[in-house]
Design a protein around this motif. Structure first.
Motif, short mmCIF file in Angstrom:
data_model
loop_
_atom_site.label_atom_id
_atom_site.label_comp_id
_atom_site.label_asym_id
_atom_site.label_seq_id
_atom_site.Cartn_x
_atom_site.Cartn_y
_atom_site.Cartn_z
N GLY A 21 -14.22 12.60 7.12
CA GLY A 21 -13.36 13.37 8.01
C GLY A 21 -11.94 12.83 8.01
O GLY A 21 -11.69 11.70 8.45
N GLY A 23 -9.31 13.79 9.76
CA GLY A 23 -8.50 14.09 10.94
C GLY A 23 -7.90 12.78 11.45
O GLY A 23 -7.95 11.75 10.77
N LEU A 24 -7.37 12.82 12.66
CA LEU A 24 -6.71 11.63 13.20
C LEU A 24 -7.67 10.44 13.30
O LEU A 24 -7.29 9.31 12.96
N LEU A 25 -8.91 10.70 13.71
CA LEU A 25 -9.85 9.58 13.88
C LEU A 25 -10.21 8.95 12.55
O LEU A 25 -10.17 7.73 12.40
N ASP A 44 -12.41 14.16 2.86
CA ASP A 44 -12.38 15.35 3.70
C ASP A 44 -12.76 16.55 2.84
O ASP A 44 -12.34 16.64 1.69
N LYS A 45 -13.51 17.46 3.44
CA LYS A 45 -13.95 18.62 2.66
C LYS A 45 -12.80 19.57 2.36
O LYS A 45 -12.86 20.37 1.44
N ALA A 52 -8.60 20.12 13.93
CA ALA A 52 -8.13 19.90 15.31
C ALA A 52 -6.93 18.95 15.38
O ALA A 52 -5.98 19.18 16.15
N SER A 53 -6.93 17.91 14.56
CA SER A 53 -5.87 16.90 14.68
C SER A 53 -4.49 17.44 14.34
O SER A 53 -3.49 16.88 14.79
N ASN A 56 -3.51 20.70 17.44
CA ASN A 56 -3.64 20.53 18.89
C ASN A 56 -2.29 20.53 19.60
O ASN A 56 -1.24 20.70 18.99
N ALA A 57 -2.35 20.27 20.91
CA ALA A 57 -1.15 20.38 21.74
C ALA A 57 -0.31 19.11 21.73
O ALA A 57 0.79 19.09 22.26
N SER A 59 -0.60 16.46 23.44
CA SER A 59 -0.39 15.83 24.76
C SER A 59 -0.98 14.43 24.76
O SER A 59 -2.12 14.23 24.33
N VAL A 195 -18.85 16.22 2.13
CA VAL A 195 -20.17 15.57 2.07
C VAL A 195 -21.23 16.64 2.31
O VAL A 195 -21.17 17.40 3.27
N ALA A 224 -16.04 13.59 11.85
CA ALA A 224 -15.91 14.95 11.34
C ALA A 224 -15.66 15.96 12.45
O ALA A 224 -15.92 17.16 12.26
N ALA A 363 -9.53 13.23 22.02
CA ALA A 363 -9.50 12.34 20.87
C ALA A 363 -8.17 12.37 20.12
O ALA A 363 -8.05 11.72 19.09
N PHE A 364 -7.19 13.11 20.61
CA PHE A 364 -5.83 12.90 20.10
C PHE A 364 -5.22 11.74 20.89
O PHE A 364 -4.87 10.71 20.33
N THR A 365 -5.18 11.88 22.20
CA THR A 365 -4.65 10.83 23.07
C THR A 365 -5.32 9.49 22.80
O THR A 365 -4.67 8.45 22.74
C1 LIG Z 1 -6.10 23.72 20.30
C2 LIG Z 1 -6.43 22.29 20.61
C3 LIG Z 1 -5.62 21.58 21.50
C4 LIG Z 1 -5.90 20.23 21.79
N1 LIG Z 1 -5.01 19.52 22.55
C5 LIG Z 1 -5.21 18.17 22.71
C6 LIG Z 1 -4.24 17.39 23.38
O1 LIG Z 1 -3.20 17.88 23.74
N2 LIG Z 1 -4.50 16.06 23.56
C7 LIG Z 1 -5.68 15.48 23.14
O2 LIG Z 1 -5.89 14.28 23.39
N3 LIG Z 1 -6.59 16.20 22.45
C8 LIG Z 1 -6.37 17.52 22.21
N4 LIG Z 1 -7.26 18.26 21.48
C9 LIG Z 1 -8.43 17.56 20.92
C10 LIG Z 1 -8.01 16.81 19.66
O3 LIG Z 1 -7.27 17.63 18.78
C11 LIG Z 1 -9.23 16.30 18.94
O4 LIG Z 1 -10.08 15.62 19.85
C12 LIG Z 1 -8.86 15.33 17.83
O5 LIG Z 1 -7.82 15.82 17.03
C13 LIG Z 1 -10.12 15.13 17.01
O6 LIG Z 1 -9.83 14.54 15.79
P1 LIG Z 1 -10.97 14.32 14.73
O7 LIG Z 1 -10.40 13.45 13.69
O8 LIG Z 1 -12.21 13.87 15.42
O9 LIG Z 1 -11.36 15.79 14.19
P2 LIG Z 1 -10.60 16.85 13.17
O10 LIG Z 1 -9.15 16.70 13.26
O11 LIG Z 1 -11.24 18.14 13.45
O12 LIG Z 1 -11.05 16.27 11.77
C14 LIG Z 1 -12.37 16.34 11.30
C15 LIG Z 1 -12.31 16.49 9.80
O13 LIG Z 1 -13.64 16.38 9.27
C16 LIG Z 1 -13.68 17.18 8.11
N5 LIG Z 1 -15.07 17.45 7.75
C17 LIG Z 1 -15.96 18.21 8.43
N6 LIG Z 1 -17.12 18.26 7.78
C18 LIG Z 1 -16.97 17.51 6.64
C19 LIG Z 1 -17.83 17.21 5.56
N7 LIG Z 1 -19.09 17.68 5.48
N8 LIG Z 1 -17.36 16.43 4.57
C20 LIG Z 1 -16.08 15.95 4.61
N9 LIG Z 1 -15.23 16.23 5.62
C21 LIG Z 1 -15.67 17.00 6.63
C22 LIG Z 1 -12.90 18.44 8.50
O14 LIG Z 1 -12.43 19.14 7.36
C23 LIG Z 1 -11.77 17.84 9.34
O15 LIG Z 1 -10.59 17.66 8.59
C24 LIG Z 1 -7.03 19.61 21.20
C25 LIG Z 1 -7.86 20.33 20.31
C26 LIG Z 1 -7.53 21.64 20.00
C27 LIG Z 1 -8.41 22.39 19.02
#
Ligand SMILES: Cc1cc2nc3c(=O)[nH]c(=O)nc-3n(C[C@H](O)[C@H](O)[C@H](O)COP(=O)(O)OP(=O)(O)OC[C@H]3O[C@@H](n4cnc5c(N)ncnc54)[C@H](O)[C@@H]3O)c2cc1C
Length: 401
Positions: A21, A23-25, A44-45, A52-53, A56-57, A59, A195, A224, A363-365
């Motif tokens: 994954g 994203g930010l995490l 990343d796929k 989401a990362s 998002n907003a 914030s 994956v 993910a 999970a952004f904050t």
């Molecule tokens: C509209 C919106 C507004 C938000 N506003 C806020 C905010 O203001 N403040 C805040 O704290 N949080 C906010 N959030 C939540 C925040 O964006 C998420 O919690 C955070 O970005 C999660 O990051 P992540 O890395 O877990 O997931 P993601 O950014 O979703 O990354 C997951 C990644 O995993 C990859 N993946 C999935 N399956 C597979 C696989 N089988 N093989 C390889 N890769 C795979 C995906 O392609 C993706 O790139 C918001 C979310 C949304 C949708």
């Protein structure tokens, strides 16, 4: 440096840690593991930061959010238990641009959670008491103090909780900056590498990618987002991670108007102005997840719901009336991941040696904090926090293996 970091060289067939994954995490954990001198492969796929990362907003909210207040006092007290994570994150964000050597658009100029009724003011009072007891600096401003600090707020606002450390960051930049820093430190990053299968093979995980390639990893991190539950299932585990569709809107750029992160104690609203002048409006309004056949299709953007858009706009205009004059430039939806009990899911997956997860909550904050916690676990360091409330072990009974 510009552009999205991408593959360098051949994908390894053996690795110490595979992070799933981008994203930010996933990017943040990869950076910390690479900084500690360990071998890491991030895949990343799709493209990095495309989910989401990057949608998002942005914030950075350290006060309890509306979603934590709307379900009553008990739920708010439970959410306040995560305050040590908030306190860690607010310090981490203030250092992050210097640490990564990148402009991330971080501004911590304070956040206001506004109230429009006496009941909402009482709710703010209870919330502030919980936050102050946990060490977060917040205070209740009455109508005239709010007006003095934020003259752009409408007459309907009668009070607000103020947290000086709150603010915003640019979601388009943060994950990519972490990924670039990870690459500089020797991490391998492969986009368009999904994956497809995960199974324990002796002391390692055997990972099969979409293109049929295989990698053996000693440890695997599931980062993910909304797909995390499905990845866990591939590995034979059951984790209660659910996708939730959300709505966002952004106005055309305007002269500086809104200086704070603005949230609401009684309605879904988050509002801020970007350094470029656009006003970003969101706050938890739902969008409809798409279905393909009988299944929720996470690879399609959720469908915009017009009542969500109008509800969100009505809340924004009630709180900041000048927003009514700004044309809306773009509206979009995204999918976030929530855990059944709304708390973070952070740590070792039960009954699956060498498998770790990080998802859920804001999970952004909290990303720099989740990443630190998880990296410490992977590196075998002691926990810096009491993590029992977020331990995936609490859902161990769901996996019958
Ligand atoms: C509209 C919106 C507004 C938000 N506003 C806020 C905010 O203001 N403040 C805040 O704290 N949080 C906010 N959030 C939540 C925040 O964006 C998420 O919690 C955070 O970005 C999660 O990051 P992540 O890395 O877990 O997931 P993601 O950014 O979703 O990354 C997951 C990644 O995993 C990859 N993946 C999935 N399956 C597979 C696989 N089988 N093989 C390889 N890769 C795979 C995906 O392609 C993706 O790139 C918001 C979310 C949304 C949708």
């Amino acid at each position: 440096m510009t552009g999205v970091p991408s593959a360098v060289g051949r994908r390894p067939e053996r690795i110490a840690t595979l992070v799933v994954g981008g994203g930010l995490l996933g990017c943040a954990v990869s950076y910390l593991l690479a900084a500690a001198g360990t071998e890491v492969l991030l895949v990343d796929k799709g493209q990095l930061n495309a989910q989401a990362s990057g949608q998002n907003a942005g914030s950075l909210h350290f006060q309890l959010e509306y979603r934590m207040l709307e379900n009553g006092a008990l739920a708010a007290r439970k959410a306040a238990e995560a305050m040590p994570l908030h306190l860690h994150a607010l310090r981490a964000w203030s250092r992050l641009e210097a640490e990564l050597g990148a402009d991330l658009g971080v501004r911590q100029q304070g956040g206001l959670m506004v109230a429009e009724s006496a009941e909402q003011v009482r709710r703010l009072g209870r919330k502030i008491a919980l936050e102050q007891a946990a060490g977060l600096q917040t205070e209740l401003l009455d109508r005239s103090a709010v007006r003095a600090r934020a003259p752009y707020l409408g007459a309907a606002v009668v009070a607000a909780a103020f947290c000086p450390a709150e603010g915003k960051a640019d979601p388009r930049r943060c994950a990519l900056a972490y990924a670039r820093a990870a690459l500089r430190l020797g991490a391998q990053v492969h986009a368009r590498t999904g994956v497809q299968a995960l199974c324990r093979n002796g002391r390692r995980w055997r990972v099969v990618f979409d293109d049929g390639g295989v990698c053996h990893a000693e440890q695997v991190v599931l980062a993910a987002g909304a797909w995390t539950g499905r990845l866990a299932q591939m590995a034979g585990s059951v984790l209660p991670v659910f996708p939730v569709g959300l709505t966002m809107a952004v106005t055309a750029p305007a002269a500086p108007l809104v200086t704070h992160l603005v949230q609401h104690a009684g309605r879904r609203l988050s509002l801020k102005q970007t350094p470029e002048g656009n006003v970003l409006i969101g706050g938890g309004w739902p969008a409809a997840l798409r279905q393909t056949g009988a299944w929720v299709d996470l690879d399609r953007r959720p469908q915009l719901l017009l009542p969500s858009l109008s509800g969100n706009m009505a809340a924004a205009v009630a709180v900041v009336p000048a927003v009514a004059q700004l044309p809306v430039l773009r509206v979009w939806t995204g999918t976030t991941a929530l855990v059944a009990d709304q708390l973070p899911l952070l740590g070792a997956v039960p009954k699956a040696a060498g498998l770790f997860v990080a998802t859920g909550g804001s999970a952004f904050t909290l990303a720099p904090t989740y990443a630190r916690i998880l990296a410490d676990k992977l590196l075998g360091k002691p926990d810096a926090f009491d993590l029992r409330a977020y331990d995936p072990e609490r859902f161990a009974s769901l996996t019958l293996a």
